[in-house]
Write a protein that holds these residues in place. Structure first.
Motif, mmCIF file in Angstrom:
data_model
loop_
_atom_site.group_PDB
_atom_site.id
_atom_site.type_symbol
_atom_site.label_atom_id
_atom_site.label_comp_id
_atom_site.label_asym_id
_atom_site.label_seq_id
_atom_site.Cartn_x
_atom_site.Cartn_y
_atom_site.Cartn_z
ATOM 1 N N ILE A 58 41.618 40.448 53.267
ATOM 2 C CA ILE A 58 40.935 39.356 52.577
ATOM 3 C C ILE A 58 39.448 39.694 52.469
ATOM 4 C CG2 ILE A 58 40.301 36.909 52.674
ATOM 5 C CD1 ILE A 58 42.843 36.441 54.334
ATOM 6 N N THR A 59 38.895 39.482 51.270
ATOM 7 C CA THR A 59 37.468 39.664 51.036
ATOM 8 C C THR A 59 36.927 38.398 50.386
ATOM 9 O OG1 THR A 59 37.723 42.039 50.726
ATOM 10 C CG2 THR A 59 35.737 41.045 49.815
ATOM 11 N N ALA A 60 35.882 37.846 50.959
ATOM 12 C CA ALA A 60 35.268 36.628 50.420
ATOM 13 C C ALA A 60 34.458 36.948 49.169
ATOM 14 C CB ALA A 60 34.366 35.987 51.468
ATOM 15 N N THR A 61 34.353 35.947 48.279
ATOM 16 C CA THR A 61 33.507 36.061 47.096
ATOM 17 C C THR A 61 32.808 34.728 46.847
ATOM 18 O OG1 THR A 61 33.387 36.562 44.733
ATOM 19 C CG2 THR A 61 35.401 35.507 45.502
ATOM 20 N N ALA A 62 31.576 34.809 46.362
ATOM 21 C CA ALA A 62 30.827 33.612 45.969
ATOM 22 C C ALA A 62 30.887 33.409 44.457
ATOM 23 C CB ALA A 62 29.369 33.731 46.433
ATOM 24 N N GLU A 63 31.651 34.271 43.761
ATOM 25 C CA GLU A 63 31.767 34.188 42.306
ATOM 26 C C GLU A 63 33.232 34.319 41.873
ATOM 27 O OE1 GLU A 63 28.439 35.985 39.953
ATOM 28 O OE2 GLU A 63 28.353 37.258 41.754
ATOM 29 N N PRO A 64 34.084 33.385 42.265
ATOM 30 C CA PRO A 64 35.501 33.528 41.924
ATOM 31 C C PRO A 64 35.769 33.526 40.416
ATOM 32 C CG PRO A 64 35.092 31.396 42.961
ATOM 33 C CD PRO A 64 33.838 32.189 43.082
#
Length: 173
Positions: free
Chosen positions: A76-82
């Motif tokens: 899992i990798t987080a993103t602030a721009e889905p």
């Protein structure tokens, strides 16, 4: 790669199930909106989870389609721009499905109990037993089966497919 043991089942009455989960839970309930977009991926599944609040996660996983407990390997990798990431992944790989759901999350020890209302499909429960690095899949399977029994989930309610697969298999309207 991180691993868990999963069980997924259809549930007729999520409120009744929540009442059975509550006394066993060590945390929760937490309500979560999830909009999952799936992309073509030849060696597993790739989805972008959008929480609707500017946060998202790109999730790659490998899991067999089988009834009962199954081991899933994931990153899992987080993103602030889905939204932007969805656009890039769609251009690069093409979308294969989309699943929109409201999830209520409980923790029972190390097991994540998801009570899901899936748009277009109905109501479901998922158990995810998070496995330690050196732990056998069988230990997770035993734990998942014991919790399934404690919650009164019958074996004939188990399903083998991902929500995206179930949505694709629906007859056209």
């Amino acid at each position: 790669m991180a691993r868990n043991t999963e069980i997924k089942a259809r549930v007729a009455d999520l409120d009744a199930l929540a009442r059975r989960v509550a006394p066993l839970a060590t945390a929760g309930p937490v309500d979560i909106a999830q909009d999952d977009t799936f992309f073509a991926c030849p060696n597993g599944r790739l989805k972008l989870r959008d929480f609707g609040d500017g946060r998202g996660e790109l999730i790659f996983y490998q899991r067999p389609d089988q009834i009962g407990p199954k081991t899933s390997f994931y990153r899992i990798t987080a993103t602030a721009e889905p939204d932007r990431l969805r656009e890039v992944l769609t251009l690069a790989h093409g979308q294969t499905g989309r699943v929109v759901k409201r999830r209520t999350l409980w923790l029972v020890g190390r097991t994540r109990v998801h009570l899901d209302r899936v748009d277009g499909l109905g109501t479901f429960m998922e158990l995810e037993v998070v496995l330690g690095d050196d732990e056998s899949a069988e230990a997770g399977e035993r734990e998942a089966q014991a919790l399934m029994a404690a919650l009164g989930i019958p074996a004939d309610a188990l399903i083998d497919s991902a929500y995206a697969d179930l949505l694709r298999a629906r007859p056209p309207r």
